[in-house]
Motif scaffolding. Structure first.
Motif, short mmCIF file in Angstrom:
data_model
loop_
_atom_site.label_atom_id
_atom_site.label_comp_id
_atom_site.label_asym_id
_atom_site.label_seq_id
_atom_site.Cartn_x
_atom_site.Cartn_y
_atom_site.Cartn_z
N ILE A 56 41.44 40.50 25.57
CA ILE A 56 40.40 39.65 26.17
C ILE A 56 40.93 39.03 27.46
N THR A 57 42.18 38.59 27.46
CA THR A 57 42.79 38.01 28.66
C THR A 57 42.84 39.05 29.78
N SER A 58 43.21 40.27 29.45
CA SER A 58 43.27 41.35 30.43
C SER A 58 41.88 41.62 31.00
N THR A 59 40.89 41.65 30.15
CA THR A 59 39.51 41.88 30.59
C THR A 59 39.03 40.77 31.51
N THR A 65 38.87 39.47 39.21
CA THR A 65 39.12 40.26 40.41
C THR A 65 37.82 40.86 40.94
N GLN A 66 36.97 41.34 40.04
CA GLN A 66 35.69 41.94 40.45
C GLN A 66 34.80 40.95 41.20
N ILE A 67 34.85 39.67 40.81
CA ILE A 67 33.99 38.69 41.49
C ILE A 67 34.71 38.03 42.67
N PHE A 69 37.75 36.47 42.64
CA PHE A 69 38.52 35.27 42.32
C PHE A 69 39.94 35.71 41.99
N PRO A 70 40.97 34.99 42.46
CA PRO A 70 42.36 35.42 42.21
C PRO A 70 42.71 35.38 40.72
N SER A 71 42.88 36.56 40.13
CA SER A 71 43.14 36.65 38.70
C SER A 71 44.52 36.10 38.31
N GLU A 72 45.42 36.00 39.28
CA GLU A 72 46.76 35.48 38.96
C GLU A 72 46.73 33.99 38.61
N LYS A 73 45.60 33.35 38.79
CA LYS A 73 45.47 31.95 38.39
C LYS A 73 45.43 31.80 36.87
#
Length: 86
Positions: A56-59, A65-67, A69-73
């Motif tokens: 779920i976290t990976s998804t 990223t798709q929208i 927004f920086p996923s590394e947050k």
């Protein structure tokens, strides 16, 4: 909305619960048990697994990223849980 980005219809209800909980904790560590409780409530004991929460976290990261927004947050803290860095 996540910041100024619309995320309507992007996240499943469970992903949304997880993400909102992290955001309301304002950088605090959220344990896996706490994540399970937020997502599944009293049924968390039956549905909770590290693998499920990791998937779920990976998804969520992919969708962030798709929208744009920086996923590394969305940070995974080994053996501690997760946090959302501001």
């Amino acid at each position: 909305f996540l910041g100024t980005r619309s995320c309507g219809g992007v996240f499943t209800p469970q992903e949304y619960k997880f993400l909102i909980h992290l955001l309301t904790k304002d950088g605090q560590v959220v344990t896996r048990d706490e994540v399970a409780d937020v997502m599944w409530g009293s049924a968390s004991f039956d549905k909770y697994s590290d693998y499920t929460i990791d998937k779920i976290t990976s998804t969520i990261r992919k969708k962030l990223t798709q929208i744009g927004f920086p996923s590394e947050k969305l940070v995974t803290l080994k053996k501690r849980g997760f946090c959302f860095s501001q």
